[in-house]
Structure formats: C-alpha cells, structure tokens
Enzyme design. Sequence first.
Site, mmCIF file in Angstrom:
data_model
loop_
_atom_site.group_PDB
_atom_site.id
_atom_site.type_symbol
_atom_site.label_atom_id
_atom_site.label_comp_id
_atom_site.label_asym_id
_atom_site.label_seq_id
_atom_site.Cartn_x
_atom_site.Cartn_y
_atom_site.Cartn_z
ATOM 1 C CD GLN A 51 88.190 -3.094 49.496
ATOM 2 O OE1 GLN A 51 89.289 -3.557 49.170
ATOM 3 N NE2 GLN A 51 87.846 -2.940 50.743
ATOM 4 C CG HIS A 136 89.941 -9.943 52.576
ATOM 5 N ND1 HIS A 136 89.127 -10.003 53.675
ATOM 6 C CD2 HIS A 136 89.735 -8.707 52.050
ATOM 7 C CE1 HIS A 136 88.441 -8.865 53.790
ATOM 8 N NE2 HIS A 136 88.796 -8.061 52.819
ATOM 9 C CG HIS A 140 87.167 -6.976 48.191
ATOM 10 N ND1 HIS A 140 85.999 -6.447 48.660
ATOM 11 C CD2 HIS A 140 88.018 -6.965 49.242
ATOM 12 C CE1 HIS A 140 86.135 -6.122 49.956
ATOM 13 N NE2 HIS A 140 87.359 -6.433 50.320
HETATM 14 O O1 K2U Z 1 89.345 -4.051 53.111
HETATM 15 C C1 K2U Z 1 90.270 -4.749 52.713
HETATM 16 O O2 K2U Z 1 90.145 -5.553 51.802
HETATM 17 C C2 K2U Z 1 91.600 -4.632 53.435
HETATM 18 C C3 K2U Z 1 91.660 -5.743 54.454
HETATM 19 C C4 K2U Z 1 92.707 -6.698 54.083
HETATM 20 C C5 K2U Z 1 92.727 -7.878 55.008
HETATM 21 C C6 K2U Z 1 91.585 -8.427 55.536
HETATM 22 C C7 K2U Z 1 91.667 -9.544 56.360
HETATM 23 C C8 K2U Z 1 92.873 -10.109 56.654
HETATM 24 C C9 K2U Z 1 93.995 -9.542 56.121
HETATM 25 C C10 K2U Z 1 93.918 -8.440 55.308
HETATM 26 C C11 K2U Z 1 91.833 -5.175 55.870
HETATM 27 O O3 K2U Z 1 90.764 -4.391 56.265
HETATM 28 S S1 K2U Z 1 93.215 -4.238 56.104
HETATM 29 C C12 K2U Z 1 93.064 -3.973 57.854
HETATM 30 C C13 K2U Z 1 93.816 -5.066 58.531
HETATM 31 C C14 K2U Z 1 95.073 -4.725 58.951
HETATM 32 C C15 K2U Z 1 95.858 -5.698 59.515
HETATM 33 C C16 K2U Z 1 95.400 -7.010 59.658
HETATM 34 C C17 K2U Z 1 94.128 -7.328 59.249
HETATM 35 C C18 K2U Z 1 93.299 -6.347 58.677
HETATM 36 ZN ZN ZN Z 2 88.061 -6.209 52.279
#
Ligand code: K2U
Ligand code: ZN
Length: 172
Positions: A51, A136, A140
Amino acid sequence: MTVKKILTEPDPLLRQVSTPVENVGEEERKLMDDMLETMYAAPGIGLAAIQIGIPKRIIVMDISRDENKKEPMYFINPIIKNKNLEKNKYEEGCLSVPNQFAEIERPNRCEVEYLDYDGKKKTLKADGLLATCIQHEMDHLEGILFIDYLSKLKKSMIIKKLSKSKLSRIVV
Ligand code: K2U
Ligand code: ZN
C-alpha cells in the site's frame, strides 16, 4: 519515522503479488516503523507494505484503537495455517479504497505463522476483528482488494468513482 503516501485504487502497483522477505534486518525494521507511522496517521488499524508501493510480504496492525495504549503488531512472510469454516460479516474499508465500505464475509478465526519485528518465528490464533484484519491485509499481499469480493456492477461503480476523484485531484 516517516509518513508515506498510500497508493489508491485504481493503481496497477496495488495488484502486484508481494515477494517474501529474505532476512529481517535494519532496512526491514525501518520500513515497518514507517508503515506503522503511516497507518496511525491515516488513521487505520492495518497496512500492507504494497500500500506504500513496496512489494514485500510485510504487514503492520494495531487493533487497539487507543491513542494512549498502542499495541503494534508486525507480520513478516505471514502464512495462514488454518481457517474456520464458520464465517463473520464485517463492514470493511481500506486505506487504498478511500471512503468506500462494504460488508465482507470471511472465516471468523484463523491461525497465522509469521516472523516478528526481530525475525523470530511466531504463531498467532486470531478471531473477531483481528482475524478479519489479518485476512484483509493478507489479501493485499496477493494483490487482492476487498472490492474484488463484490458484484461486477458494484466493483465497477466504485472504481469509476475512485478514478473520477483521482482525476479531479490531478486536474485541480
Ligand atoms: O487499508 C487497510 O488495509 C487498512 C484497513 C484494515 C481493515 C479493513 C477492514 C476491516 C478491518 C481492518 C482499514 O482501512 S483500517 C480503517 C478501519 C478502522 C477500523 C475498523 C475498520 C477499518
Ligand atoms: Zn486494505
């Protein structure tokens, strides 16, 4: 530590499959420090190296979501050993797919083998949000985004929206 730019979809770099880390040294630790700083600044609870444009199999996470009690986690060359058949649904977002959210179903528990910040072999049994976040982030590393699990129509609408907002930022 440095806050890095987070790549956003559509970007072919995000679709690369990340390569394993050969050995864990100062360079890898500096990268993880920068990834964590970038994740906290976003803010987010997880970030994969791809990322920020680095195709290495490295993930950082902190699901504590407490400014005063940070609990960073570092995963190098993570491998999911077991996944539960039982599923969980979670409203997912992604720092590389800004302002888009969708309910995604994933196994509600998983077991991960990985190397930690110092290169030591570890195993973690995860459930709940931790399990969702690990899966998740592991996606990636394979160049997969959560929108890939949506219908063709929903995914194309999101990509169209993101393309427009990217273009408007360039044009302005
Ligand atoms: O971009 C990313 O990979 C960070 C993700 C991590 C995530 C995605 C889905 C579910 C859980 C974690 C998120 O954008 S971090 C933002 C966020 C914060 C709290 C809860 C869910 C997502
Ligand atoms: Zn993500």
